[in-house]
Scaffold this motif. Structure first.
Motif, PDB file in Angstrom:
ATOM      1  N   THR A 122      82.030  11.736 -50.266  1.00 33.36           N
ATOM      2  CA  THR A 122      81.263  11.222 -49.138  1.00 33.36           C
ATOM      3  C   THR A 122      79.763  11.267 -49.436  1.00 33.36           C
ATOM      4  O   THR A 122      79.316  11.923 -50.367  1.00 33.36           O
ATOM      5  N   ALA A 123      79.017  10.558 -48.599  1.00 33.65           N
ATOM      6  CA  ALA A 123      77.567  10.713 -48.514  1.00 33.65           C
ATOM      7  C   ALA A 123      77.304  11.655 -47.351  1.00 33.65           C
ATOM      8  O   ALA A 123      77.767  11.411 -46.233  1.00 33.65           O
ATOM      9  N   VAL A 160      81.792   7.190 -46.275  1.00 30.75           N
ATOM     10  CA  VAL A 160      82.373   7.000 -47.604  1.00 30.75           C
ATOM     11  C   VAL A 160      81.253   6.807 -48.625  1.00 30.75           C
ATOM     12  O   VAL A 160      80.318   6.044 -48.398  1.00 30.75           O
ATOM     13  N   TRP A 161      81.335   7.513 -49.745  1.00 29.21           N
ATOM     14  CA  TRP A 161      80.368   7.273 -50.812  1.00 29.21           C
ATOM     15  C   TRP A 161      80.715   5.971 -51.518  1.00 29.21           C
ATOM     16  O   TRP A 161      81.806   5.814 -52.046  1.00 29.21           O
ATOM     17  N   VAL A 209      81.183  16.093 -50.204  1.00 29.51           N
ATOM     18  CA  VAL A 209      80.015  15.364 -50.686  1.00 29.51           C
ATOM     19  C   VAL A 209      80.144  14.996 -52.168  1.00 29.51           C
ATOM     20  O   VAL A 209      80.555  15.802 -52.999  1.00 29.51           O
ATOM     21  N   ALA A 210      79.769  13.743 -52.489  1.00 27.52           N
ATOM     22  CA  ALA A 210      79.804  13.268 -53.874  1.00 27.52           C
ATOM     23  C   ALA A 210      78.701  12.254 -54.178  1.00 27.52           C
ATOM     24  O   ALA A 210      78.425  12.002 -55.356  1.00 27.52           O
ATOM     25  N   GLY A 269      79.000  12.626 -57.711  1.00 24.81           N
ATOM     26  CA  GLY A 269      80.300  12.288 -58.262  1.00 24.81           C
ATOM     27  C   GLY A 269      81.373  13.179 -57.666  1.00 24.81           C
ATOM     28  O   GLY A 269      81.099  14.250 -57.116  1.00 24.81           O
ATOM     29  N   THR A 270      82.619  12.726 -57.767  1.00 20.84           N
ATOM     30  CA  THR A 270      83.709  13.540 -57.213  1.00 20.84           C
ATOM     31  C   THR A 270      83.962  14.788 -58.056  1.00 20.84           C
ATOM     32  O   THR A 270      84.775  15.627 -57.687  1.00 20.84           O
ATOM     33  N   SER A 271      83.236  14.919 -59.160  1.00 18.59           N
ATOM     34  CA  SER A 271      83.220  16.196 -59.878  1.00 18.59           C
ATOM     35  C   SER A 271      82.590  17.294 -59.025  1.00 18.59           C
ATOM     36  O   SER A 271      82.837  18.474 -59.261  1.00 18.59           O
ATOM     37  N   ALA A 272      81.755  16.914 -58.070  1.00 19.27           N
ATOM     38  CA  ALA A 272      81.188  17.910 -57.152  1.00 19.27           C
ATOM     39  C   ALA A 272      82.171  18.265 -56.056  1.00 19.27           C
ATOM     40  O   ALA A 272      82.331  19.429 -55.682  1.00 19.27           O
ATOM     41  N   SER A 273      82.863  17.261 -55.538  1.00 16.13           N
ATOM     42  CA  SER A 273      83.733  17.510 -54.381  1.00 16.13           C
ATOM     43  C   SER A 273      84.990  18.299 -54.745  1.00 16.13           C
ATOM     44  O   SER A 273      85.490  19.093 -53.940  1.00 16.13           O
TER      45      SER A 273
END
Length: 439
Positions: free
Chosen positions: A284-285, A299-300, A338-339, A362-366
């Motif tokens: 997400t943003a 949605v990101w 969050v991504a 990036g979804t590496s964060a989420s």
């Protein structure tokens, strides 16, 4: 064009982004510091945010998977905007390819507040271990983790005090893979996000020899063998007919919460996020707000080739707890966090870059954020697949239902467009406390 579908999409996305930037007169600055995949985020009140895919986001060899992270290279982030609004000062724009003296992205208190975790983070997690699975070695992992935690006043997590352990996919603490600066950025991101959400948790970093499905999957097995009940995976690649067998070999661990990033290339299924045994995590943003929650999420999505992944698996069987009717097989994602790099998170990194603070998305964060939430929630039932837990809380106050934005176009709208209730890009929502993540 040669290469895997994922690689082709990355190259096409980079070309489209560069062309768009040139048309708007912004291309030169981005090209000067982008490693082939620069994109731009939404315009801020100050300066447009720009970022680039980390080096590990483009596989070096056929058959390898990619990390799902992007590093901010210029402009002003959502965190900086919020700080400037509080202080009345002008936010300092991020300098391309240079570390900042202090954080320029969201830190632990921001993430804990955004997801209703402040109380749980202060009291839960002791004795629980989050495993981070990545490829190659980060020689500075322990030191960078210590710098991040010290800055934010988090409890020390070191090898000496038994909190942090770094091992190879075989469990060795001495015979580690070769070092790689691109994957080191990914490892710093993952370690910092696990720390931010569950500061009382122990962390085990399991480094695969190379980023193949077999080696990363072996690292997942090793993480579980070493006792981790929460395993984060921030990588992925195109689906294949072999995925069901990979499920059985590497990701079928009842009683363990395994998270996997949904991908950064917009609508389209990615593996292992498509595994029926993992919690697939969309992006997400995340922005501060004057509403009751204090935050808003959507949605990101940056472009047709960049944003959170989602989709309908071509190969993986639909788990019993998924009841959406527009996808006969496994639907991605389950939950989100969050991504968006423009609303990205603070990371401390020093290997192969100027030592200091960077902002990542990036979804590496989420994925590690959600692994941390599972760890705060408690130990999963021994026979459970924790991906099921959030579905039981769908539509309740235990989750923030994300209802705006899309990550592309698709024939079944909810697979790529947010709506009330379940949708592909954000699943059943983002955490509001821990109750949706316990059995």
């Amino acid at each position: 064009m040669s290469g895997t579908p994922r690689t082709r999409r990355r190259i096409a996305g980079a070309a489209a982004a560069t062309a768009a930037l040139l048309l708007t007169g912004l291309g030169t600055a981005v090209q000067a510091h982008a490693a082939g995949a620069a994109t731009t985020g939404a315009t801020t009140a100050h300066t447009r945010t720009t970022w680039t895919a980390t080096p590990c986001a483009t596989p070096k060899h056929k058959g390898e998977l990619a990390c799902d992270s992007l590093r901010v290279t210029g402009g002003v982030t959502a965190f900086q905007k919020a700080q400037a609004a509080k202080t009345g000062r002008t936010a300092q724009a991020i300098t391309p390819d240079a570390a900042a003296a202090g954080p320029t992205g969201y830190g632990p208190s921001d993430l804990q507040k955004a997801y209703g975790l402040t109380s749980a983070a202060a009291s839960n997690g002791s004795g629980r271990t989050i495993a981070i699975v990545d490829a190659y070695d980060d020689p500075n992992a322990a030191a960078d983790l210590a710098a991040y935690r010290s800055h934010y006043g988090l409890p020390a997590c070191t090898t000496a005090n038994g909190c942090f352990k770094k091992v190879s996919q075989t469990g060795s603490t001495t015979s580690l893979p070769k070092a790689d600066s691109g994957w080191a950025e990914e490892e710093s991101l993952d370690l910092d996000m696990a720390s931010a959400v569950c500061p009382q948790c122990h962390i085990t970093l399991v480094e695969a020899k190379t980023p193949t499905t077999a080696n990363l999957g072996t690292a997942v097995n090793e993480a579980v063998k070493l006792g981790a009940k929460y395993v984060s995976n921030s990588y992925g690649g195109s689906e294949s007919s072999s995925d069901p067998s990979y499920d059985s070999s590497y990701y079928n661990h009842p009683g363990v919460a395994i998270t996997a990033s949904a991908g950064d290339e917009g609508y389209g299924a990615e593996y292992p996020a498509a595994s029926r045994y993992v919690t697939s995590v969309g992006g997400t943003a995340l922005k501060s707000s004057s509403n009751a929650r204090g935050w808003t999420e959507s949605v990101w999505n940056t472009s047709s080739t960049e944003g959170t992944g989602s989709g309908c698996s071509a190969y993986d069987t639909k788990p019993a707890w998924q009841t959406d009717t527009g996808c006969a097989k496994r639907t991605i994602a389950d939950v989100s966090a969050v991504a968006d790099p423009a609303t990205g998170v603070a990371v401390y990194d020093s290997y192969g870059v100027t030592a200091g603070w960077y902002t990542f998305g990036g979804t590496s964060a989420s994925a590690p954020i959600i692994a941390g939430v599972y760890a705060l929630a408690g130990t999963p039932g021994s026979g459970d697949y924790p991906a099921e837990y959030p579905y039981a809380a769908a539509g309740t106050s235990a989750l923030n239902d994300v209802t705006s934005g899309s990550n592309g176009t698709c024939s079944t709208s909810y697979l790529c467009t947010a709506r009330s209730g379940y949708d592909g890009p954000t699943g059943v929502g983002t955490p509001e406390g821990t109750s949706a993540f316990t059995g």
